[in-house]
Design an enzyme around this catalytic site. Structure first.
Site, PDB file in Angstrom:
ATOM      1  N   LYS A 159      33.975  23.000  62.725  1.00  0.00           N
ATOM      2  CA  LYS A 159      34.585  22.695  61.169  1.00  0.00           C
ATOM      3  C   LYS A 159      33.933  23.860  59.670  1.00  0.00           C
ATOM      4  O   LYS A 159      33.155  24.577  59.604  1.00  0.00           O
ATOM      5  CB  LYS A 159      33.196  21.143  61.097  1.00  0.00           C
ATOM      6  CG  LYS A 159      33.138  20.573  61.860  1.00  0.00           C
ATOM      7  CD  LYS A 159      32.878  18.594  62.309  1.00  0.00           C
ATOM      8  CE  LYS A 159      32.788  18.470  63.415  1.00  0.00           C
ATOM      9  NZ  LYS A 159      31.913  17.382  63.675  1.00  0.00           N
TER      10      LYS A 159
ATOM     11  N   ASP B  72      30.733  25.762  67.713  1.00  0.00           N
ATOM     12  CA  ASP B  72      31.122  26.036  66.429  1.00  0.00           C
ATOM     13  C   ASP B  72      32.002  26.991  65.290  1.00  0.00           C
ATOM     14  O   ASP B  72      30.926  27.552  65.758  1.00  0.00           O
ATOM     15  CB  ASP B  72      30.100  25.219  65.980  1.00  0.00           C
ATOM     16  CG  ASP B  72      29.632  23.546  66.034  1.00  0.00           C
ATOM     17  OD1 ASP B  72      30.603  22.636  67.057  1.00  0.00           O
ATOM     18  OD2 ASP B  72      29.122  22.728  65.179  1.00  0.00           O
TER      19      ASP B  72
ATOM     20  N   MET C  60      24.775  23.782  54.098  1.00  0.00           N
ATOM     21  CA  MET C  60      24.941  23.601  53.278  1.00  0.00           C
ATOM     22  C   MET C  60      25.988  23.529  51.558  1.00  0.00           C
ATOM     23  O   MET C  60      26.721  22.693  51.876  1.00  0.00           O
ATOM     24  CB  MET C  60      26.102  23.006  54.297  1.00  0.00           C
ATOM     25  CG  MET C  60      25.500  22.559  55.672  1.00  0.00           C
ATOM     26  SD  MET C  60      26.131  21.038  57.141  1.00  0.00           S
ATOM     27  CE  MET C  60      24.924  20.504  56.437  1.00  0.00           C
TER      28      MET C  60
END
Length: 243
Positions: free
Chosen positions: A56, A34, A170
């Site tokens: 992502k 990732d 996030m």
């Protein structure tokens, strides 16, 4: 048929990678990793190891999750050791549980390898204890991402009335919303909050402030960034003054 290791790579600092994670990385035939993985970790793999990036970032995905699941399955049919490498811990907002369910449905052997989650490591290395006598006896880790397109709110803001430490992952793009919502449920505008950008790395930035002013101070910080809300930030101030 091989085995998939759903592996946490830690918060970024190479020295926070676990010994077990390092072992499977060195044994890996393929590593599917990732965006939040420190790419220096990949240098520990053998020369023949295939590296596949599936990162992502805020509405931009190299591969949708369903395609990542399929990729893990296909690579497990081709190789003995497949490492699915995720920043922090694989199941703390890492969707490792979803990947495990998919692999199990396909009869693929897998194993979780826990990683040091950024939710704890990043504040701690910035001198912020998540619990402290007289300041907070509990903490919670919350996604900072709301999903209005799904037709419901993911975060129950009314549940944050208690004076505890809150860690948002996030959440930088939702920083203004986070502050507005916490003030709306009754937290004082002067309540302490901090944003840590690129925690545990050499270019880490720590910005402290209040619910009223932190957005203007921290909105332009680079991601990944972590948000901490709570009285434990007063402990950090005392630590820094004592040095």
């Amino acid at each position: 048929m091989g085995k998939v290791y759903l592996t946490g790579a830690g918060p970024g600092d190479m020295e926070l990678l676990t010994l077990r994670a390092l072992r499977v990385i060195r044994e890996a035939d393929v590593i599917i990793y990732d965006r939040l993985v420190n790419e220096d970790v990949l240098k520990e793999s053998k020369k023949s190891c295939e590296h596949i990036y599936v990162g992502k970032e805020n509405k931009h995905h190299i591969l949708p999750q369903k395609d990542i699941n399929t990729l893990l399955y296909k690579k497990a049919l081709e190789h003995e050791v497949v490492v699915r490498l995720k920043g922090g811990d694989a199941v703390v907002f890492g969707r490792g549980g979803e990947e495990a369910l998919y692999l199990a449905s396909k009869g693929i052997a897998f194993e979780f390898i826990p990683g040091v989650t950024s939710a704890i490591a990043v504040p701690e290395m910035a001198n912020i204890p998540l619990t402290h006598r007289g300041k907070s006896v509990s903490f919670r880790v919350v996604t900072g991402y709301e999903a209005p397109e799904k037709g419901y709110a993911q975060i129950d803001w009314k549940s944050f009335v208690q004076d505890e430490t809150i860690v948002f992952l996030m959440g930088l793009h939702q920083l203004n919303t986070i502050c507005t919502q916490l003030i709306a449920i009754g937290k004082d505008k002067s309540y302490p909050i901090a944003v840590i950008s690129r925690g545990t790395l050499v270019d880490e930035q720590v910005i402290t402030g209040t619910l009223e002013d932190i957005y203007d101070k921290a909105k332009s910080l680079p991601t990944p960034a972590l948000i901490i809300v709570g009285r434990v930030l007063e402990v950090r101030e005392a630590i820094l003054k004592g040095r």
